[in-house]
Motif scaffolding. Structure first.
Motif, PDB file in Angstrom:
ATOM      1  N   THR A 134     -11.013  11.830 -52.351  1.00  0.00           N
ATOM      2  CA  THR A 134     -11.660  12.953 -53.034  1.00  0.00           C
ATOM      3  C   THR A 134     -13.184  12.842 -52.940  1.00  0.00           C
ATOM      4  O   THR A 134     -13.710  11.969 -52.248  1.00  0.00           O
ATOM      5  CB  THR A 134     -11.273  12.988 -54.528  1.00  0.00           C
ATOM      6  N   ALA A 135     -13.854  13.687 -53.664  1.00  0.00           N
ATOM      7  CA  ALA A 135     -15.319  13.681 -53.697  1.00  0.00           C
ATOM      8  C   ALA A 135     -15.859  12.462 -54.436  1.00  0.00           C
ATOM      9  O   ALA A 135     -17.085  12.299 -54.539  1.00  0.00           O
ATOM     10  CB  ALA A 135     -15.827  14.961 -54.357  1.00  0.00           C
ATOM     11  N   ASP A 136     -14.973  11.608 -54.952  1.00  0.00           N
ATOM     12  CA  ASP A 136     -15.421  10.401 -55.661  1.00  0.00           C
ATOM     13  C   ASP A 136     -14.938   9.101 -55.026  1.00  0.00           C
ATOM     14  O   ASP A 136     -15.184   8.019 -55.562  1.00  0.00           O
ATOM     15  CB  ASP A 136     -14.939  10.453 -57.124  1.00  0.00           C
ATOM     16  N   THR A 137     -14.264   9.163 -53.889  1.00  0.00           N
ATOM     17  CA  THR A 137     -13.728   7.948 -53.251  1.00  0.00           C
ATOM     18  C   THR A 137     -14.856   7.144 -52.585  1.00  0.00           C
ATOM     19  O   THR A 137     -15.633   7.714 -51.808  1.00  0.00           O
ATOM     20  CB  THR A 137     -12.693   8.340 -52.175  1.00  0.00           C
ATOM     21  N   PRO A 138     -14.956   5.828 -52.867  1.00  0.00           N
ATOM     22  CA  PRO A 138     -16.017   5.034 -52.225  1.00  0.00           C
ATOM     23  C   PRO A 138     -15.860   4.990 -50.703  1.00  0.00           C
ATOM     24  O   PRO A 138     -14.744   4.849 -50.187  1.00  0.00           O
ATOM     25  CB  PRO A 138     -15.821   3.632 -52.831  1.00  0.00           C
ATOM     26  N   MET A 139     -16.979   5.133 -49.993  1.00  0.00           N
ATOM     27  CA  MET A 139     -16.988   5.095 -48.544  1.00  0.00           C
ATOM     28  C   MET A 139     -18.221   4.339 -48.062  1.00  0.00           C
ATOM     29  O   MET A 139     -19.199   4.191 -48.791  1.00  0.00           O
ATOM     30  CB  MET A 139     -17.063   6.492 -47.909  1.00  0.00           C
ATOM     31  N   GLN A 140     -18.146   3.936 -46.805  1.00  0.00           N
ATOM     32  CA  GLN A 140     -19.244   3.198 -46.202  1.00  0.00           C
ATOM     33  C   GLN A 140     -19.997   4.114 -45.252  1.00  0.00           C
ATOM     34  O   GLN A 140     -19.381   4.881 -44.503  1.00  0.00           O
ATOM     35  CB  GLN A 140     -18.658   2.014 -45.429  1.00  0.00           C
ATOM     36  N   LEU A 141     -21.332   4.024 -45.277  1.00  0.00           N
ATOM     37  CA  LEU A 141     -22.153   4.711 -44.277  1.00  0.00           C
ATOM     38  C   LEU A 141     -22.370   3.748 -43.126  1.00  0.00           C
ATOM     39  O   LEU A 141     -22.764   2.598 -43.344  1.00  0.00           O
ATOM     40  CB  LEU A 141     -23.496   5.132 -44.884  1.00  0.00           C
ATOM     41  N   THR A 142     -22.086   4.189 -41.911  1.00  0.00           N
ATOM     42  CA  THR A 142     -22.223   3.309 -40.743  1.00  0.00           C
ATOM     43  C   THR A 142     -23.137   3.962 -39.710  1.00  0.00           C
ATOM     44  O   THR A 142     -23.446   5.149 -39.801  1.00  0.00           O
ATOM     45  CB  THR A 142     -20.862   3.063 -40.068  1.00  0.00           C
ATOM     46  N   GLY A 143     -23.524   3.194 -38.727  1.00  0.00           N
ATOM     47  CA  GLY A 143     -24.258   3.750 -37.591  1.00  0.00           C
ATOM     48  C   GLY A 143     -25.758   3.744 -37.773  1.00  0.00           C
ATOM     49  O   GLY A 143     -26.289   3.137 -38.708  1.00  0.00           O
ATOM     50  N   PRO A 144     -26.474   4.450 -36.891  1.00  0.00           N
ATOM     51  CA  PRO A 144     -27.933   4.358 -36.843  1.00  0.00           C
ATOM     52  C   PRO A 144     -28.634   4.699 -38.160  1.00  0.00           C
ATOM     53  O   PRO A 144     -29.674   4.127 -38.476  1.00  0.00           O
ATOM     54  CB  PRO A 144     -28.314   5.369 -35.754  1.00  0.00           C
ATOM     55  N   ALA A 145     -28.081   5.637 -38.941  1.00  0.00           N
ATOM     56  CA  ALA A 145     -28.786   6.049 -40.159  1.00  0.00           C
ATOM     57  C   ALA A 145     -28.433   5.189 -41.371  1.00  0.00           C
ATOM     58  O   ALA A 145     -29.108   5.266 -42.397  1.00  0.00           O
ATOM     59  CB  ALA A 145     -28.492   7.518 -40.469  1.00  0.00           C
ATOM     60  N   ALA A 146     -27.398   4.369 -41.252  1.00  0.00           N
ATOM     61  CA  ALA A 146     -27.003   3.543 -42.408  1.00  0.00           C
ATOM     62  C   ALA A 146     -28.159   2.639 -42.816  1.00  0.00           C
ATOM     63  O   ALA A 146     -28.782   1.991 -41.966  1.00  0.00           O
ATOM     64  CB  ALA A 146     -25.776   2.705 -42.053  1.00  0.00           C
ATOM     65  N   GLY A 147     -28.453   2.612 -44.081  1.00  0.00           N
ATOM     66  CA  GLY A 147     -29.526   1.762 -44.596  1.00  0.00           C
ATOM     67  C   GLY A 147     -30.922   2.345 -44.452  1.00  0.00           C
ATOM     68  O   GLY A 147     -31.905   1.754 -44.940  1.00  0.00           O
ATOM     69  N   HIS A 148     -31.035   3.501 -43.805  1.00  0.00           N
ATOM     70  CA  HIS A 148     -32.365   4.126 -43.656  1.00  0.00           C
ATOM     71  C   HIS A 148     -32.853   4.631 -45.018  1.00  0.00           C
ATOM     72  O   HIS A 148     -32.045   4.993 -45.883  1.00  0.00           O
ATOM     73  CB  HIS A 148     -32.264   5.296 -42.673  1.00  0.00           C
ATOM     74  N   ASP A 149     -34.170   4.672 -45.172  1.00  0.00           N
ATOM     75  CA  ASP A 149     -34.753   5.124 -46.445  1.00  0.00           C
ATOM     76  C   ASP A 149     -34.221   6.489 -46.872  1.00  0.00           C
ATOM     77  O   ASP A 149     -34.061   6.759 -48.068  1.00  0.00           O
ATOM     78  CB  ASP A 149     -36.278   5.199 -46.336  1.00  0.00           C
ATOM     79  N   LEU A 150     -33.962   7.368 -45.897  1.00  0.00           N
ATOM     80  CA  LEU A 150     -33.491   8.725 -46.216  1.00  0.00           C
ATOM     81  C   LEU A 150     -32.130   8.711 -46.910  1.00  0.00           C
ATOM     82  O   LEU A 150     -31.737   9.706 -47.524  1.00  0.00           O
ATOM     83  CB  LEU A 150     -33.386   9.563 -44.935  1.00  0.00           C
ATOM     84  N   LEU A 151     -31.396   7.603 -46.791  1.00  0.00           N
ATOM     85  CA  LEU A 151     -30.044   7.533 -47.360  1.00  0.00           C
ATOM     86  C   LEU A 151     -29.988   6.700 -48.645  1.00  0.00           C
ATOM     87  O   LEU A 151     -28.924   6.541 -49.234  1.00  0.00           O
ATOM     88  CB  LEU A 151     -29.066   6.962 -46.320  1.00  0.00           C
ATOM     89  N   LYS A 152     -31.137   6.184 -49.079  1.00  0.00           N
ATOM     90  CA  LYS A 152     -31.139   5.343 -50.283  1.00  0.00           C
ATOM     91  C   LYS A 152     -31.256   6.187 -51.550  1.00  0.00           C
ATOM     92  O   LYS A 152     -32.018   7.145 -51.591  1.00  0.00           O
ATOM     93  CB  LYS A 152     -32.298   4.346 -50.209  1.00  0.00           C
ATOM     94  N   THR A 153     -30.482   5.803 -52.552  1.00  0.00           N
ATOM     95  CA  THR A 153     -30.541   6.507 -53.835  1.00  0.00           C
ATOM     96  C   THR A 153     -30.602   5.477 -54.959  1.00  0.00           C
ATOM     97  O   THR A 153     -30.424   4.272 -54.726  1.00  0.00           O
ATOM     98  CB  THR A 153     -29.283   7.377 -54.044  1.00  0.00           C
ATOM     99  N   ALA A 154     -30.822   5.955 -56.181  1.00  0.00           N
ATOM    100  CA  ALA A 154     -30.880   5.051 -57.335  1.00  0.00           C
ATOM    101  C   ALA A 154     -29.565   4.283 -57.468  1.00  0.00           C
ATOM    102  O   ALA A 154     -29.550   3.085 -57.767  1.00  0.00           O
ATOM    103  CB  ALA A 154     -31.158   5.850 -58.607  1.00  0.00           C
ATOM    104  N   ALA A 155     -28.449   4.969 -57.212  1.00  0.00           N
ATOM    105  CA  ALA A 155     -27.147   4.309 -57.356  1.00  0.00           C
ATOM    106  C   ALA A 155     -26.839   3.412 -56.166  1.00  0.00           C
ATOM    107  O   ALA A 155     -25.990   2.530 -56.266  1.00  0.00           O
ATOM    108  CB  ALA A 155     -26.047   5.369 -57.504  1.00  0.00           C
ATOM    109  N   ASP A 156     -27.487   3.649 -55.049  1.00  0.00           N
ATOM    110  CA  ASP A 156     -27.209   2.875 -53.837  1.00  0.00           C
ATOM    111  C   ASP A 156     -28.511   2.539 -53.109  1.00  0.00           C
ATOM    112  O   ASP A 156     -28.868   3.179 -52.111  1.00  0.00           O
ATOM    113  CB  ASP A 156     -26.274   3.662 -52.900  1.00  0.00           C
ATOM    114  N   PRO A 157     -29.240   1.526 -53.608  1.00  0.00           N
ATOM    115  CA  PRO A 157     -30.519   1.164 -52.967  1.00  0.00           C
ATOM    116  C   PRO A 157     -30.336   0.651 -51.538  1.00  0.00           C
ATOM    117  O   PRO A 157     -31.290   0.600 -50.771  1.00  0.00           O
ATOM    118  CB  PRO A 157     -31.079   0.045 -53.862  1.00  0.00           C
ATOM    119  N   SER A 158     -29.095   0.328 -51.159  1.00  0.00           N
ATOM    120  CA  SER A 158     -28.854  -0.173 -49.800  1.00  0.00           C
ATOM    121  C   SER A 158     -28.739   0.963 -48.778  1.00  0.00           C
ATOM    122  O   SER A 158     -28.865   0.741 -47.579  1.00  0.00           O
ATOM    123  CB  SER A 158     -27.556  -0.999 -49.767  1.00  0.00           C
ATOM    124  N   GLY A 159     -28.461   2.160 -49.241  1.00  0.00           N
ATOM    125  CA  GLY A 159     -28.272   3.278 -48.312  1.00  0.00           C
ATOM    126  C   GLY A 159     -27.038   3.123 -47.441  1.00  0.00           C
ATOM    127  O   GLY A 159     -26.984   3.676 -46.336  1.00  0.00           O
TER     128      GLY A 159
END
Ligand code: FEO
Ligand code: CA
Ligand code: CA
Ligand code: CA
Length: 629
Positions: A200-225
């Motif tokens: 669902t819209a709440d299931t934990p998932m991993q961000l992978t690939g070139p953009a994973a961990g980039h500043d654009l993907l970091k949030t308060a809840a996920d500082p790792s991006g």
């Protein structure tokens, strides 16, 4: 394509390395370069020549010996499914049907709660595929969005009013995975299977690939991006030969809003339609991460292709940023002769683009392919008017953007920077199972020739988008140079221009393979069956009036890629779209999606009476039990 894992090694090899064939397409291209045909006279403003295929030019009389196994179905406005004589259908499952026996049966009055929805099939089923292992089979299906008026029909204004309504809405999105088992002549969903799963819209998932961990993907809840909750607006799908399901995030922008009216919406958001107002979902009311004034990077974590192992219910889904961020329609995957994985991807918005991804590493038939979609090169299509085209790599050098990571987040801007061809809303791509050829449904584009896309790119009439104010749509196909899907060069033609030949005598009447008996508008879903037939599903205007008179409800047709002949196979109920198509392992049952019947209040499909209309999956079989594709 949808049953690759069922192929023998020999068949798979043949599929990967199709024998050279001289087809109609070859003959057409040979002559098309010197003499291009215009079918009906009076082509739309600015289009001096239509790159229509010879197949479309075959006179109807020559199509008499057809490969179709059925008689054409007439257009219909009935509130039911119509299939040809000799075929039968019934409902496999519908929105709100529990997947576990501890789930509550669908409540016609409340339309469920968050708790019941979490244990039940989601709403608005779209792309879907069947996966098999050790004699067991699961059906994975996207639940694209919710019909808010229906889901929240228990509230005064049909709008979500509290946190449980929002949670119910989020749980009705995502993906439903269910085991299917033989049942009578067809299949049934296995309640309580250990393979059943709701994503669902709440299931934990991993961000992978070139953009994973980039500043654009970091949030308060996920500082790792690198960690994100959920997937939503999952439209079309893809299926890999290593047994995973690809679910494609499309109109993700519609779920975000800003609590602060002075929030300055950046241009990078505007390009994707992200703004201060959502589309009525009101998720920010109960979940702050959808408030862009507070969490401005959260939208950058959506708009991807997500890879899921549907046979492992505890596996974590992986968002594949390498395949770009846009309004993904589906993901049509082929293995090139070199072993590289090629994925064709459409961005469904007026004047947006057609993409392809080529993996960095090669497919290993007996090896570990789990991370093949983690890295590669993303290309965008540039069509020339002379029926040639080129895939342009999106790199920091070609786009002027700072990094591959940025290209994978701001993919539309990258494609604009290289001058890609603005398209009439690319929906599904389907790759021919026996030869190196692919088809894309360009559903429609009322802005063609009138307005630029959201990035300001012009949308001139011509090439694969030959009609101004295109309300009917077309299917374009291309063939990679040397039969190699990794090649950057290709040739193309128009397989069919949809239209209404009863109302229009010009190009809006459609190409010559369209007639009063098979006309349709707005092609969307596309799939090949194992016999090499192309199936076309529509998501169009169902008014049955004016430009659409005689076309009836949305429908599904079969096309012969060799002759261009098209025949209507099925018509859906009122106010639905036909979307999602796959086959049971024995190919004797076809699963077809009926999405949003009664979206304007005019249907009680599938249960009739005064029941709430519900999106559902129907199964279709031949009366004689023979293979259906
Ligand atoms: Fe969800 Fe572009 O269709
Ligand atoms: Ca679609
Ligand atoms: Ca559509
Ligand atoms: Ca839809």
């Amino acid at each position: 394509m949808s049953d690759l894992q069922d192929l023998s090694f020999d068949d798979f090899d043949k599929w990967r390395r199709p024998p050279p064939t001289i087809t109609d397409f070859d003959r057409v291209l040979a002559t098309a370069m010197s003499r291009r045909g215009v079918l009906r006279a009076g082509v739309g403003a600015g289009a001096t020549a239509l790159a229509l295929s010879g197949s479309a030019m075959v006179p109807l009389a020559a199509m008499a010996s057809s490969r179709f196994a059925f008689e054409a179905v007439r257009a219909s406005t009935l509130d039911t499914v119509t299939v040809p004589d000799g075929y039968q259908w019934d409902v496999l499952t519908r929105w709100g049907d529990p997947l576990w026996s501890d789930g509550a049966a669908f409540d016609q009055q409340s339309r469920g709660t968050a708790a019941s929805q979490r244990r039940a099939v989601g709403d608005n089923n779209d792309g879907m595929g069947v996966f098999s292992k050790d004699g067991r089979h699961v059906l994975a299906v996207n639940n694209e969005y919710v019909n808010r008026d229906i889901l929240h029909g228990n509230r005064a204004d049909n709008k979500p009013v509290n946190a449980d309504d929002v949670a119910k809405s989020k749980a009705a999105h995502g993906v439903s995975v269910m085991e299917i088992v033989p049942d009578g002549d067809g299949w049934a969903v296995q309640l309580d299977s250990d393979l059943n799963r709701r994503i669902t819209a709440d299931t934990p998932m991993q961000l992978t690939g070139p953009a994973a961990g980039h500043d654009l993907l970091k949030t308060a809840a996920d500082p790792s991006g690198t960690k994100v909750l959920g997937t939503f607006n999952n439209c079309g799908y893809g299926q890999t030969p290593w047994g995973t399901y690809l679910t494609c995030e499309e109109n993700f922008n519609g779920y975000f809003s800003a609590s602060d009216d002075t929030f300055d919406v950046p241009d990078d958001f505007k390009r994707y339609g992200i703004g201060k107002k959502d589309r009525g979902y009101a998720w920010a009311m109960a979940d702050e991460r959808f408030d862009i004034a507070k969490h401005p990077n959260e939208p950058n974590r959506f708009g991807y292709v997500v890879e899921i192992d549907p046979l492992n219910p505890t596996s974590m889904p992986k968002k594949r940023t390498a395949l770009g961020r846009f309004k993904h329609e589906n993901a049509a995957l082929v293995i090139a002769e070199s072993g590289h994985v090629v994925v064709y991807l459409g961005d469904d918005e007026r004047g947006e683009f057609l993409y392809k991804f080529v993996s960095r590493d090669r497919y290993q038939p007996a090896g570990d392919n789990a991370e093949l979609l983690a890295d590669g090169t993303l290309y965008v299509a540039k069509f020339n008017d002379d029926q040639t085209g080129r895939w342009i790599a999106l790199t920091p050098e070609t786009t002027g953007m700072a990094s591959k990571a940025e290209i994978c987040v701001h993919t539309r801007q990258a494609a604009s920077a290289v001058g890609a061809t603005t398209m009439d809303r690319p929906e599904w791509v389907a790759a021919h199972p026996m030869r190196a050829e692919a088809y894309v449904a360009l559903t429609n584009n009322k802005n063609r020739g009138k307005k630029p896309n959201k990035g300001g790119d012009a949308t001139p009439v011509g090439g694969p988008n030959p009609r101004a104010e295109n309300n009917y749509g077309q299917i374009v196909r291309w063939r990679p140079a040397d039969g190699d899907h990794t090649d950057v060069a290709f040739t193309w033609d128009i397989f069919v221009l949809a239209g209404n030949p009863v109302v229009h005598k010009d190009a809006y009447g459609g190409s010559k393979n369209i007639n009063a008996e098979n006309m349709f508008n707005s092609p969307d879903g596309l799939a090949f069956d194992s016999l090499g037939n192309l199936w076309i599903q529509t998501d169009g205007k169902y008014s049955n009036e004016g430009d659409f008179a005689g076309q009836g409800n949305n429908q599904m047709l079969q096309a012969d890629p060799d002759t261009g002949e098209i025949r209507r196979f099925m018509v859906g109920p009122k106010e639905c779209e036909i979307t999602g198509l796959c086959w049971a392992p024995d190919k004797r049952t076809m699963f077809v999606g009926i999405q949003h019947p009664g979206e304007k209040g005019g249907s009680h499909f599938p249960d009739g009476g005064n029941s709430v209309p519900r999106s559902c999956i129907v199964q279709i079989r031949r009366d004689d039990g023979k293979v259906i594709g």
